[in-house]
Design a protein around this motif. Structure first.
Motif, PDB file in Angstrom:
ATOM      1  N   GLU A  20     -24.175 -11.434  -5.142  1.00 65.14           N
ATOM      2  CA  GLU A  20     -22.761 -11.106  -4.939  1.00 65.14           C
ATOM      3  C   GLU A  20     -22.584 -10.232  -3.694  1.00 65.14           C
ATOM      4  O   GLU A  20     -23.515  -9.582  -3.220  1.00 65.14           O
ATOM      5  N   SER A  21     -21.354 -10.213  -3.201  1.00 60.55           N
ATOM      6  CA  SER A  21     -20.998  -9.306  -2.108  1.00 60.55           C
ATOM      7  C   SER A  21     -20.560  -7.976  -2.685  1.00 60.55           C
ATOM      8  O   SER A  21     -19.969  -7.917  -3.768  1.00 60.55           O
ATOM      9  N   ILE A  22     -20.868  -6.890  -1.956  1.00 55.50           N
ATOM     10  CA  ILE A  22     -20.313  -5.576  -2.314  1.00 55.50           C
ATOM     11  C   ILE A  22     -19.021  -5.410  -1.540  1.00 55.50           C
ATOM     12  O   ILE A  22     -19.005  -5.547  -0.310  1.00 55.50           O
ATOM     13  N   ILE A  23     -17.939  -5.135  -2.239  1.00 50.15           N
ATOM     14  CA  ILE A  23     -16.636  -5.013  -1.581  1.00 50.15           C
ATOM     15  C   ILE A  23     -15.951  -3.712  -2.002  1.00 50.15           C
ATOM     16  O   ILE A  23     -16.203  -3.182  -3.084  1.00 50.15           O
ATOM     17  N   VAL A  24     -15.113  -3.198  -1.104  1.00 52.39           N
ATOM     18  CA  VAL A  24     -14.299  -2.017  -1.436  1.00 52.39           C
ATOM     19  C   VAL A  24     -12.839  -2.334  -1.106  1.00 52.39           C
ATOM     20  O   VAL A  24     -12.543  -3.076  -0.166  1.00 52.39           O
ATOM     21  N   TYR A  41      -4.571   0.591  -6.509  1.00 51.16           N
ATOM     22  CA  TYR A  41      -4.630   0.051  -7.886  1.00 51.16           C
ATOM     23  C   TYR A  41      -4.839  -1.468  -7.862  1.00 51.16           C
ATOM     24  O   TYR A  41      -4.021  -2.244  -8.356  1.00 51.16           O
ATOM     25  N   ALA A  42      -5.940  -1.857  -7.238  1.00 49.74           N
ATOM     26  CA  ALA A  42      -6.153  -3.265  -6.893  1.00 49.74           C
ATOM     27  C   ALA A  42      -6.951  -4.026  -7.940  1.00 49.74           C
ATOM     28  O   ALA A  42      -7.639  -4.991  -7.619  1.00 49.74           O
ATOM     29  N   GLY A  43      -6.845  -3.621  -9.187  1.00 48.05           N
ATOM     30  CA  GLY A  43      -7.609  -4.279 -10.243  1.00 48.05           C
ATOM     31  C   GLY A  43      -7.268  -5.752 -10.413  1.00 48.05           C
ATOM     32  O   GLY A  43      -8.167  -6.599 -10.552  1.00 48.05           O
ATOM     33  N   ASP A  44      -5.988  -6.071 -10.387  1.00 43.66           N
ATOM     34  CA  ASP A  44      -5.597  -7.479 -10.565  1.00 43.66           C
ATOM     35  C   ASP A  44      -6.127  -8.352  -9.426  1.00 43.66           C
ATOM     36  O   ASP A  44      -6.563  -9.487  -9.651  1.00 43.66           O
ATOM     37  N   GLU A  45      -6.110  -7.799  -8.195  1.00 44.00           N
ATOM     38  CA  GLU A  45      -6.654  -8.544  -7.048  1.00 44.00           C
ATOM     39  C   GLU A  45      -8.131  -8.840  -7.264  1.00 44.00           C
ATOM     40  O   GLU A  45      -8.612  -9.940  -6.949  1.00 44.00           O
ATOM     41  N   ALA A  46      -8.840  -7.845  -7.777  1.00 43.83           N
ATOM     42  CA  ALA A  46     -10.275  -8.027  -8.002  1.00 43.83           C
ATOM     43  C   ALA A  46     -10.517  -9.129  -9.027  1.00 43.83           C
ATOM     44  O   ALA A  46     -11.339 -10.027  -8.815  1.00 43.83           O
ATOM     45  N   PRO A  95     -10.917 -10.530  -1.746  1.00 39.92           N
ATOM     46  CA  PRO A  95      -9.452 -10.449  -1.789  1.00 39.92           C
ATOM     47  C   PRO A  95      -8.901  -9.925  -0.461  1.00 39.92           C
ATOM     48  O   PRO A  95      -9.560  -9.155   0.232  1.00 39.92           O
ATOM     49  N   ALA A  96      -7.696 -10.326  -0.118  1.00 36.50           N
ATOM     50  CA  ALA A  96      -7.053  -9.875   1.121  1.00 36.50           C
ATOM     51  C   ALA A  96      -6.988  -8.356   1.136  1.00 36.50           C
ATOM     52  O   ALA A  96      -6.639  -7.729   0.137  1.00 36.50           O
ATOM     53  N   GLY A  97      -7.342  -7.773   2.278  1.00 38.41           N
ATOM     54  CA  GLY A  97      -7.269  -6.323   2.414  1.00 38.41           C
ATOM     55  C   GLY A  97      -8.523  -5.589   1.994  1.00 38.41           C
ATOM     56  O   GLY A  97      -8.649  -4.390   2.211  1.00 38.41           O
ATOM     57  N   TRP A  98      -9.462  -6.287   1.346  1.00 34.77           N
ATOM     58  CA  TRP A  98     -10.715  -5.656   0.953  1.00 34.77           C
ATOM     59  C   TRP A  98     -11.735  -5.747   2.084  1.00 34.77           C
ATOM     60  O   TRP A  98     -11.575  -6.533   3.007  1.00 34.77           O
ATOM     61  N   HIS A  99     -12.791  -4.955   1.978  1.00 34.48           N
ATOM     62  CA  HIS A  99     -13.834  -4.922   3.009  1.00 34.48           C
ATOM     63  C   HIS A  99     -15.178  -5.267   2.385  1.00 34.48           C
ATOM     64  O   HIS A  99     -15.532  -4.709   1.346  1.00 34.48           O
ATOM     65  N   VAL A 100     -15.917  -6.152   3.041  1.00 35.40           N
ATOM     66  CA  VAL A 100     -17.277  -6.449   2.587  1.00 35.40           C
ATOM     67  C   VAL A 100     -18.214  -5.423   3.206  1.00 35.40           C
ATOM     68  O   VAL A 100     -18.217  -5.232   4.423  1.00 35.40           O
ATOM     69  N   VAL A 101     -18.984  -4.722   2.369  1.00 33.19           N
ATOM     70  CA  VAL A 101     -19.844  -3.646   2.884  1.00 33.19           C
ATOM     71  C   VAL A 101     -21.314  -3.825   2.506  1.00 33.19           C
ATOM     72  O   VAL A 101     -22.131  -2.944   2.770  1.00 33.19           O
ATOM     73  N   GLY A 102     -21.655  -4.967   1.911  1.00 33.22           N
ATOM     74  CA  GLY A 102     -23.069  -5.157   1.586  1.00 33.22           C
ATOM     75  C   GLY A 102     -23.260  -6.307   0.621  1.00 33.22           C
ATOM     76  O   GLY A 102     -22.352  -7.123   0.402  1.00 33.22           O
ATOM     77  N   ARG A 103     -24.469  -6.352   0.059  1.00 32.17           N
ATOM     78  CA  ARG A 103     -24.874  -7.461  -0.794  1.00 32.17           C
ATOM     79  C   ARG A 103     -25.669  -6.936  -1.983  1.00 32.17           C
ATOM     80  O   ARG A 103     -26.406  -5.953  -1.861  1.00 32.17           O
TER      81      ARG A 103
END
Lengths: 323, 323
Positions: free
Chosen positions: A164-168, A210-215, A290-298
């Motif tokens: 999986e990707s690590i996202i914030v 509060y981006a739980g639904d996006e996740a 999700p839009a607006g999130w950042h991929v920061v690792g794996r």
């Protein structure tokens, strides 16, 4: 908190409640404040509950933060935990212990801040409790409740899977950068402009997405709130999921760059170890961001937290001396 | 709280949690402590929530109460509120703010007391939060959750109806009598015997009967927890239900009599105005009195609280100077 304005001792518990209830919105409950307890109907029968406190002098300073700031922050940090479980906040209860010399207008403004952040999240308050406290003490303990939508499983720290990707959900480091500014440990450069105010503002009163639904929509099954620092919180996912979280230094350095005018060479430290961010840290199926999130690792096979392949310091914030 | 025993500052937050989690039983939750929040499945989708705190120096004194006593009491007063709504407790979250000099063994014993009372009520803990606090400050904020059994309506202060009996689930006055003994305001007579210990014990660590189910079985629709004194709490039912609560002096004097050897002529004051009893005050259809309950008056047409037909003082406990 001196001055001529009425204090808690002047007006008494009922006087405070009258003033405070005027600015708070009741949560959608079958039975609201005024009985022994509130009653709420949940849509699914799966309730999420969490508690988190703020203490005067430790979690905020009155010369740095307005009462509204404190109110926003104590609500935000609780709702962020509810959202990090994939739940939708339904409301809060607040237990306040305050010295008798606490000004009533300070409490009303605190409540305004709480009501404001609750409104932004679309929820209200189920009620609360007011206690006295020793001189110099104000403790605000918030308990937040949420509701897991029907058929939705909670987002757990134990659910990270290799590949999986690590996202914030947001950029990181602003709260700690703001704290360093307030502490006078850094001297923002002239080119910092509004970035300094943004950092200080995020430290005083974070406004998480509060981006739980996006996740959930992106297939995320593992999420947590970044409250104690990215590396330290990542170590918690590592322990719960028995995986390695391999962070990409380039992505995190890119996130640190806008903080450099504010905190100079401490920008990456802010991103890696800064607490009180209240962004979501999650793992998502590869390619689903999700839009607006950042991929920061794996997420990799193995154990531990790495940065550019090297074992990372997993330090962060703690309330007491030892870790 | 000095001495050689390790303090919170010595072992840190994680050290405390490790010690404390060893003695606490997790509540029946889908997701327990360790994630951002707990998740619980309710049987009916109707959740009851309440919060109540205890503060060192105001709600207890370390020279009067053991940490176990404090733990029992803070749980009892919260569960009593849940039960007063006709709900069955499902668990609690605890937010603790404690000075760094707090001894770890004190916190472990506090937790033992909490766990003990939770066990007596058949529930556990969903988790909690530990914060630092200024020197001399310990604040324990508990939030209790409960579940309304399917088809059961909550027991509300607004539901008292003319013609009903006023009933209480236990004798009253012991907690205040115990407080008067501890304060040295009364000198128990030799014939008081174990009554003095019982009163002091009830003040330190009340063990309410949690008689909500009994009330519901008897057709009760209005109930509340006696936490601030019978007359003051009765006035709350009067306001909510727009009725008169007419108390029977003989019944209350009979309840006061066993307290006389302990507190002399202040026995009736203890029954009428003593707080922290955590018995249930309820109104029941005439002639329906659950076993072990006491009839203490009648709901009448009109307004106010009366004792033997005379308007009663509705004073009780408040945390601050003004009322």
């Amino acid at each position: 908190m001196g001055g001529d304005a009425p204090t808690v001792d002047d007006v008494g518990e009922l006087g405070v409640l009258r003033s405070v209830l005027a600015v708070v919105e009741p949560a959608a409950a079958d039975v609201g404040p005024g009985d022994d307890a509130a009653v709420l109907t949940t849509s699914t029968g799966r309730t999420v509950v969490t508690t988190d406190s703020m203490v005067l002098g430790l979690d905020w300073r009155d010369d740095w933060s307005s009462p509204q700031d404190v109110g926003v922050k104590v609500i935000a940090q609780n709702l962020a935990d509810v959202v990090a479980m994939g739940a939708r906040p339904t409301g809060v209860v607040v237990a306040l212990a305050a010295e008798g010399a606490t000004r009533v207008d300070w409490l009303v403004d605190l409540t305004r801040g709480m009501a404001d952040e609750l409104r932004r999240a679309g929820v209200g308050s189920f009620g609360g409790d007011l206690s006295g406290a020793p001189d110099g003490t104000v403790v605000i303990a918030v308990t937040a409740l949420g509701d897991l939508p029907a058929g939705r499983e909670p987002l757990l720290r134990a659910n990270a899977r290799v590949g999986e990707s690590i996202i914030v959900s947001d950029v990181l480091g602003r709260s700690h950068a703001g704290l360093l500014v307030l502490l006078g440990e850094v001297a923002p450069s002239e080119r910092a402009g509004t970035a300094t105010q943004e950092c200080v503002g995020w430290h005083r009163a974070p406004r998480p997405r509060y981006a739980g639904d996006e996740a959930v929509a992106a297939g995320v099954r593992c999420a947590m709130d970044v409250s104690d620092g990215l590396m330290l919180d990542a170590a918690r996912i590592v322990r719960a999921s028995s995986v390695r979280l391999a962070f990409d230094g380039d992505a995190l350095r890119a996130m640190a760059r806008p903080l450099e005018p504010v905190v100079g060479d401490r920008a990456l430290e802010c991103v890696l170890s800064g607490g009180e961010e209240h962004a979501l840290l999650a793992t998502s199926p590869e390619g689903r961001v999700p839009a607006g999130w950042h991929v920061v690792g794996r997420v990799e096979d193995g154990r531990g937290v790495t940065l550019d392949g090297e074992s990372a310091q997993t330090e962060g914030w703690t309330h007491f001396g030892a870790r």
